[in-house]
Design a protein around this motif. Structure first.
Motif, short mmCIF file in Angstrom:
data_model
loop_
_atom_site.label_atom_id
_atom_site.label_comp_id
_atom_site.label_asym_id
_atom_site.label_seq_id
_atom_site.Cartn_x
_atom_site.Cartn_y
_atom_site.Cartn_z
N LEU A 176 86.01 75.04 37.05
CA LEU A 176 87.57 74.83 36.74
C LEU A 176 87.60 73.37 36.81
CD1 LEU A 176 89.16 77.37 39.38
CD2 LEU A 176 89.09 77.43 36.76
N ARG A 177 88.80 72.97 35.99
CA ARG A 177 89.07 71.43 36.06
C ARG A 177 89.98 71.25 37.18
NH1 ARG A 177 86.63 68.47 32.42
NH2 ARG A 177 88.60 67.28 32.17
N ILE A 178 90.29 69.92 37.47
CA ILE A 178 90.97 69.59 38.58
C ILE A 178 92.23 68.81 38.08
CG2 ILE A 178 91.01 68.00 40.45
CD1 ILE A 178 88.00 68.23 40.38
N VAL A 179 93.48 69.09 38.66
CA VAL A 179 94.75 68.63 38.67
C VAL A 179 95.12 68.26 40.06
CG1 VAL A 179 97.15 68.45 37.65
CG2 VAL A 179 95.13 69.62 36.41
N ALA A 180 95.29 66.98 40.27
CA ALA A 180 95.65 66.26 41.57
C ALA A 180 97.04 66.18 41.61
CB ALA A 180 95.02 65.31 42.06
N VAL A 181 97.96 66.92 42.17
CA VAL A 181 99.46 66.80 42.54
C VAL A 181 99.27 66.37 43.99
CG1 VAL A 181 101.65 67.95 42.96
CG2 VAL A 181 100.10 68.62 40.88
N CYS A 182 98.43 66.55 44.79
CA CYS A 182 98.50 66.28 46.34
C CYS A 182 98.02 64.69 46.31
CB CYS A 182 97.52 67.19 46.86
SG CYS A 182 97.30 66.54 48.59
N PRO A 183 99.00 63.68 46.87
CA PRO A 183 98.46 62.45 46.99
C PRO A 183 97.13 62.40 47.75
CG PRO A 183 100.66 62.92 47.58
CD PRO A 183 100.14 64.24 47.40
N MET A 184 96.86 63.12 48.56
CA MET A 184 95.54 62.99 49.32
C MET A 184 94.45 63.17 48.34
SD MET A 184 93.60 62.58 52.08
CE MET A 184 91.89 62.82 52.06
N VAL A 185 94.50 64.30 47.63
CA VAL A 185 93.41 64.49 46.76
C VAL A 185 93.39 63.57 45.47
CG1 VAL A 185 92.73 66.48 44.78
CG2 VAL A 185 93.65 67.09 47.06
#
Length: 113
Positions: A73-82
């Motif tokens: 899977l691809r990554i989408v970082a909505v979370c600021p920590m991520v």
């Protein structure tokens, strides 16, 4: 099995929409996500206050991102920590997608908005 900054053993467990981290068998944190269209969208990360500063969020996010890679899977970082973790660890650059208008609309629908 990774250890935190105090040397305590940790365990990261994948769930349907979260990865959790446990110290000595006690769940102390999580990263929430939703899978959509070949992407894993990371929404939120938290660690119990009394366990902060031990590197647990970094261990948790690292394992969650590695599992995302393994799942294809691809990554989408909505979370600021991520997002911060990804900025500091460039080995996932090939998997990171930007937060698009389509993804934002999907998340709004998901939240009933």
């Amino acid at each position: 099995m990774a250890t935190d900054k105090t040397g305590a053993p940790t365990t990261v467990t994948a769930g349907e929409d979260t990865f959790t981290i446990a110290v000595d068998g006690q769940k102390v944190g999580l990263v929430a996500f939703v899978d959509h269209g070949g992407q894993r969208i990371f929404l939120h990360t938290e660690v119990k206050d009394e366990f902060e500063g031990r590197g647990l969020a970094s261990i948790l996010v690292s394992e969650a991102l590695a599992a995302t890679r393994e799942a294809g899977l691809r990554i989408v970082a909505v979370c600021p920590m991520v997002a911060d973790y990804l900025d500091r660890h460039r080995d996932f650059d090939d998997l990171v997608d930007p937060l698009t208008h389509d993804t934002k609309r999907f998340l709004q629908r998901l939240q009933g908005g």
